[in-house]
Design an enzyme around this catalytic site. Structure first.
Site, short mmCIF file in Angstrom:
data_model
loop_
_atom_site.label_atom_id
_atom_site.label_comp_id
_atom_site.label_asym_id
_atom_site.label_seq_id
_atom_site.Cartn_x
_atom_site.Cartn_y
_atom_site.Cartn_z
N GLY A 38 11.97 55.00 28.22
CA GLY A 38 11.51 54.53 26.86
C GLY A 38 13.03 53.64 26.24
N LYS B 133 0.21 51.88 33.40
CA LYS B 133 -1.23 52.25 33.84
C LYS B 133 -1.83 50.84 33.13
CE LYS B 133 -4.79 55.54 32.07
NZ LYS B 133 -5.53 55.73 33.30
N HIS C 187 8.59 42.61 32.11
CA HIS C 187 8.56 42.80 33.60
C HIS C 187 10.09 42.58 33.81
CE1 HIS C 187 6.85 43.28 37.56
NE2 HIS C 187 7.61 42.48 37.92
N ASP D 236 0.70 41.32 35.61
CA ASP D 236 1.80 40.66 35.67
C ASP D 236 1.23 39.05 35.71
OD1 ASP D 236 3.41 42.69 35.62
OD2 ASP D 236 3.52 42.92 37.72
N GLU E 65 16.51 42.89 28.86
CA GLU E 65 15.20 43.14 28.21
C GLU E 65 15.23 43.73 26.73
OE1 GLU E 65 12.88 45.93 30.72
OE2 GLU E 65 13.99 45.20 32.45
C1 GAR Z 1 11.64 48.31 32.17
O1 GAR Z 1 12.66 47.74 33.37
C2 GAR Z 1 10.48 47.38 32.25
O2 GAR Z 1 10.72 46.28 32.76
C3 GAR Z 1 9.73 47.84 33.59
O3 GAR Z 1 9.93 49.42 33.62
C4 GAR Z 1 11.32 49.57 33.04
C5 GAR Z 1 10.87 50.63 31.66
O4 GAR Z 1 12.35 51.09 31.14
N1 GAR Z 1 8.34 47.70 33.79
C6 GAR Z 1 7.66 47.38 34.75
O5 GAR Z 1 8.12 47.41 35.59
C7 GAR Z 1 6.38 47.00 34.45
N2 GAR Z 1 5.75 46.29 35.49
P1 GAR Z 1 12.56 51.91 29.98
O6 GAR Z 1 11.50 52.91 30.04
O7 GAR Z 1 13.66 52.29 29.81
O8 GAR Z 1 11.96 50.99 28.91
#
Ligand code: GAR
Length: 214
Positions: free
Chosen positions: A23, A102, A124, A165, A194
């Site tokens: 999160g 999900k 992503h 994606d 991000e």
């Molecule tokens: C992030 O790096 C996000 O880009 C990735 O999961 C991570 C969540 O981190 N999402 C994906 O890979 C979606 N395909 P977080 O829980 O610390 O925000």
């Protein structure tokens, strides 16, 4: 901790954040929403994992949470209906997927595309269309980038169309891949980008909704 922002909530777009993991993106979005200039407020956290860090963070910030999964709702239609009801109850106008592992029901994508363009967004951890698709998530992405000896990676925010994606790309940030990088070190550097990119895009999209452009 509550929202210290003095702008009336009624003037903001109600955002639901969907997350399954630690999160950190969710928290960056919440922090951004506290700015006096923020066009959105985080009105709901949705997760398929009741014990994840994202849910803990939401509770710490007094943000309403809902846990919906194939355990709580084994039937796909009932899951979609419960999700739609929760979003309606909290008057959600826009959704940010932030490490949500999900696939969204097509009904939800339809509801959140009132003018034909999706009001659901995803982040992503690669430069899509590279290193996207089924099973390309989290650390898998960074492992694949390093295995492919890429010199550049990054992150992408895109519209969600119900597939993995593939929705229209809105914004990207590039990050250099260093010779000494491990998947973990690359992930940490991309994650920092991000946290900058995603709230900015959500602000732009909330303003577009407020101005009847989206
Ligand atoms: C992030 O790096 C996000 O880009 C990735 O999961 C991570 C969540 O981190 N999402 C994906 O890979 C979606 N395909 P977080 O829980 O610390 O925000």
């Amino acid at each position: 901790m509550t929202n210290p922002n003095d702008k009336p909530d009624s003037a903001r777009i109600n955002l639901a954040v969907f997350a399954s993991g630690s999160g950190s993106n969710a928290e960056a979005i919440i922090h951004y929403s506290w700015r006096t200039t923020s066009a959105f407020r985080v009105a709901l956290m949705v997760s398929n994992n009741s014990r994840c860090g994202a849910m803990e963070r939401a509770m710490m910030f007094d943000i309403p949470t809902v846990h919906l999964s194939s355990t709580t709702h084994p039937n796909a239609d009932e899951y979609a209906n419960a999700l739609a009801s929760a979003l309606q109850e909290h008057q959600i106008e826009m959704i940010a997927l932030a490490g949500f592992m999900k696939k969204l029901p097509q009904e939800i994508v339809q509801i959140f595309s009132p003018k034909g363009r999706s009001r659901i967004f995803n982040i992503h951890p690669s430069l899509l269309p590279n290193f996207g698709g089924h099973a390309m998530y989290g650390m898998n992405v960074h492992k694949a980038v390093i295995a492919a000896r890429e010199s550049t990676s990054g992150c992408t925010v895109h519209e969600v169309d119900g597939e993995y994606d593939t929705g229209t790309i809105i914004a990207q940030k590039s990050v250099a891949v260093l010779m000494a990088d491990t998947p973990e070190s690359l992930a940490a550097r991309v994650l920092a980008f991000e946290h900058e990119l995603y709230p900015d895009v959500l602000q732009q999209k909330a303003l577009e909704i407020q101005n009847n452009i989206l």
